[in-house]
Design a protein around this motif. Structure first.
Motif, short mmCIF file in Angstrom:
data_model
loop_
_atom_site.label_atom_id
_atom_site.label_comp_id
_atom_site.label_asym_id
_atom_site.label_seq_id
_atom_site.Cartn_x
_atom_site.Cartn_y
_atom_site.Cartn_z
N TYR A 1 -14.46 -12.87 26.59
CA TYR A 1 -13.51 -11.97 25.92
C TYR A 1 -12.71 -11.14 26.91
O TYR A 1 -11.82 -10.38 26.52
N GLY A 2 -13.03 -11.28 28.20
CA GLY A 2 -12.28 -10.57 29.22
C GLY A 2 -13.09 -9.47 29.86
O GLY A 2 -13.98 -8.88 29.24
N VAL A 3 -12.79 -9.21 31.13
CA VAL A 3 -13.41 -8.13 31.89
C VAL A 3 -12.34 -7.12 32.24
O VAL A 3 -11.25 -7.47 32.72
N TRP A 4 -12.64 -5.86 31.98
CA TRP A 4 -11.71 -4.77 32.29
C TRP A 4 -11.97 -4.31 33.72
O TRP A 4 -13.02 -3.77 34.03
N TRP A 5 -11.01 -4.56 34.62
CA TRP A 5 -11.16 -4.24 36.04
C TRP A 5 -10.43 -2.95 36.38
O TRP A 5 -9.32 -2.71 35.90
N THR A 6 -11.04 -2.14 37.23
CA THR A 6 -10.44 -0.88 37.67
C THR A 6 -10.67 -0.68 39.15
O THR A 6 -11.81 -0.77 39.63
N ASP A 7 -9.59 -0.41 39.89
CA ASP A 7 -9.67 -0.05 41.30
C ASP A 7 -10.05 1.43 41.39
O ASP A 7 -9.34 2.29 40.89
N THR A 8 -11.18 1.72 42.02
CA THR A 8 -11.64 3.12 42.11
C THR A 8 -10.89 3.92 43.17
O THR A 8 -11.05 5.13 43.24
N GLY A 9 -10.12 3.25 44.03
CA GLY A 9 -9.42 3.95 45.09
C GLY A 9 -10.27 4.24 46.31
O GLY A 9 -9.79 4.86 47.26
N MET A 10 -11.52 3.79 46.33
CA MET A 10 -12.45 4.08 47.42
C MET A 10 -12.49 2.91 48.40
O MET A 10 -12.91 1.81 48.04
N ALA A 11 -12.00 3.14 49.63
CA ALA A 11 -12.11 2.13 50.67
C ALA A 11 -13.55 2.07 51.15
O ALA A 11 -14.21 3.10 51.32
N CYS A 12 -14.05 0.85 51.36
CA CYS A 12 -15.47 0.73 51.72
C CYS A 12 -15.68 -0.37 52.75
O CYS A 12 -14.83 -1.23 52.96
N LEU A 13 -16.85 -0.31 53.38
CA LEU A 13 -17.33 -1.34 54.29
C LEU A 13 -18.52 -2.02 53.63
O LEU A 13 -19.43 -1.35 53.18
N GLY A 14 -18.54 -3.32 53.58
CA GLY A 14 -19.67 -4.00 52.97
C GLY A 14 -19.61 -3.97 51.46
O GLY A 14 -18.56 -3.69 50.85
N ASP A 15 -20.76 -4.21 50.84
CA ASP A 15 -20.82 -4.39 49.39
C ASP A 15 -21.28 -3.12 48.69
O ASP A 15 -22.30 -2.54 49.07
N PRO A 16 -20.59 -2.68 47.64
CA PRO A 16 -21.08 -1.55 46.84
C PRO A 16 -22.27 -1.97 45.99
O PRO A 16 -22.48 -3.15 45.73
N VAL A 17 -23.05 -0.98 45.55
CA VAL A 17 -24.22 -1.25 44.70
C VAL A 17 -24.19 -0.31 43.50
O VAL A 17 -23.49 0.72 43.51
N LEU A 18 -24.96 -0.67 42.47
CA LEU A 18 -24.96 0.06 41.20
C LEU A 18 -26.38 0.42 40.79
O LEU A 18 -27.33 -0.30 41.08
N ALA A 19 -26.51 1.53 40.07
CA ALA A 19 -27.78 1.90 39.45
C ALA A 19 -27.47 2.87 38.31
O ALA A 19 -26.34 3.36 38.17
N ARG A 20 -28.49 3.13 37.49
CA ARG A 20 -28.39 4.16 36.46
C ARG A 20 -29.26 5.34 36.87
O ARG A 20 -30.37 5.16 37.36
N ASP A 21 -28.76 6.55 36.65
CA ASP A 21 -29.56 7.72 37.00
C ASP A 21 -30.50 8.07 35.85
O ASP A 21 -30.63 7.34 34.86
N ALA A 22 -31.19 9.20 35.98
CA ALA A 22 -32.21 9.59 35.00
C ALA A 22 -31.63 9.81 33.61
O ALA A 22 -32.37 9.76 32.61
N TYR A 23 -30.31 10.02 33.51
CA TYR A 23 -29.66 10.24 32.22
C TYR A 23 -28.92 9.00 31.74
O TYR A 23 -28.15 9.08 30.77
N GLY A 24 -29.15 7.87 32.40
CA GLY A 24 -28.51 6.63 31.99
C GLY A 24 -27.09 6.46 32.46
O GLY A 24 -26.42 5.49 32.08
N ARG A 25 -26.60 7.38 33.31
CA ARG A 25 -25.23 7.28 33.80
C ARG A 25 -25.13 6.27 34.93
O ARG A 25 -26.02 6.17 35.76
#
Length: 372
Positions: A317-341
């Protein structure tokens, strides 16, 4: 999704003084990582591997926003680290250790340590060995992948010089079993391992003309060869995520089209767009506005962190892509915090770790990037 402000960008470019958080990352350069993992007490743990050490930051409290550290965990002679976590939140650290050189022959083995609780020291390094016994090939042991199954047993998958994969795993009592040959050839790079619910475990590995697969349906069994997937993944790009119980979705970069592709066992690959660089994708299962969703992150071809959001197993159905504006080195990673954010962690262009957290409101909007 909101990009960071000009003031934030200027703050990220400013060199850090000695002792300032993140200064140690810039001084040595990140060799592998970063990683972002939940601790047993609800605080997130951020890791980065630099020369001679594994650095660890801990959220000041569940949900942040501050960070404590870095704590320095010695990792002498460790050339590359791999971190994985099981349901008990223990952090398993694997290292590819290289000793010798110069006038001495290289000695390469895998070493292992574990952190049981957030903020506590890591255990001593112990050798897991090397499945390659001949000196002329032992130094060509590749970077391992790892997974922790629902029984808490660690599985180490090591690519070998001959393009094969060797498995070493813990038994039910935590003792290491001998190395096993998974009976495949032509593997080009580190495989991707995913442990799912119900004891299900899968392994995929890129080869020249296909992607090789292994499956294990229940705890204690040895993964068995499955049907090859009829696509070639860019080496180093693939990640897997359990998107429904026992069902894993893989995301990878198609080297021909340059796009990101999603695929599940028994289904056709689905192109989902994006403009990725040559790194690995991150994937996270979340609930947004009451709906199960998948969040993706990668470093794009321009060197910036890009996020994507789609319904869980609804990539067509499609993926909504957004450029965060953050220049980076290597691969970013993801997690959820204690409040599910959703929390995104990346090594910025200046070499410092920075994170951005999901802001209040509908959908997925990031607050400003802050230095860890």
């Amino acid at each position: 999704m909101r990009a960071s402000t000009a003031r934030d960008n200027e703050r990220r470019r400013r060199p850090a003084a000695d002792g300032e958080p993140g200064a140690g990352v810039r001084a040595g350069g990140v060799r592998s990582g970063p990683w972002l993992l939940p601790g047993h007490d609800g605080r997130l743990l951020a890791y980065a591997h630099v020369d001679g050490a594994l650095l660890r930051w801990t959220e000041s409290g569940p949900g942040g926003p501050g960070w404590l550290g870095p704590d320095v965990l010695p990792a002498e002679d460790v050339a590359h680290c791999t971190l994985v976590q099981g349901a008990n939140r223990y952090v398993h650290v694997l290292g590819r250790r290289v000793r010798g050189g110069g006038n001495r022959p290289l000695a390469v083995d895998l070493v292992y340590a574990i952190q049981y609780q957030a903020g506590r020291p890591m255990s001593e390094w112990r050798s897991v060995g090397n499945p390659l016994t001949r000196r002329e090939t032992a130094a060509e042991l590749g970077v391992p992948a790892a997974a922790v199954d629902t029984a808490g047993a660690l599985h180490v998958f090591a690519p070998t010089a001959e393009g094969r994969i060797a498995l070493r795993r813990e038994d039910a009592k935590g003792r290491w079993e001998p190395w096993l040959d998974l009976k495949a050839g032509g593997v080009l790079d580190t495989p991707c391992a995913v442990a799912a619910s119900g004891g299900h475990l899968e392994l995929v590995a890129p080869a020249r003309h296909a992607t090789l697969t292994w499956q294990r349906a229940k705890s204690g069994a040895v993964p068995e060869r499955g049907h090859d997937l009829g696509f070639v993944a860019l080496p180093g790009s693939m990640t897997g995520l359990e998107t429904s119980p026992g069902r894993i979705t893989y995301f990878f970069t198609d080297p021909h089209s340059g796009q990101i592709v999603a695929v599940r066992s028994g289904e056709w690959p689905v192109p989902v767009g994006g403009n990725p660089g040559d790194g690995r994708h991150a994937a996270l299962a979340v609930t947004l506005d009451g709906h199960p969703c998948t969040v993706l992150a990668h470093r794009d071809a321009e060197g910036r962190v890009v996020l994507g959001v789609c319904p869980a197993e609804g990539e067509r159905y499609g993926v909504w892509w957004t450029d965060t504006g953050m220049a980076c080195l290597g691969d970013p990673v993801l997690a959820r915090d204690a409040y599910g954010r959703v929390v995104v962690l990346a090594v910025g262009a200046d070499g410092a770790l920075s994170s951005a957290r999901q802001a209040d409101g509908p959908g997925l909007t990031l607050a400003d990037w802050v230095r860890v």
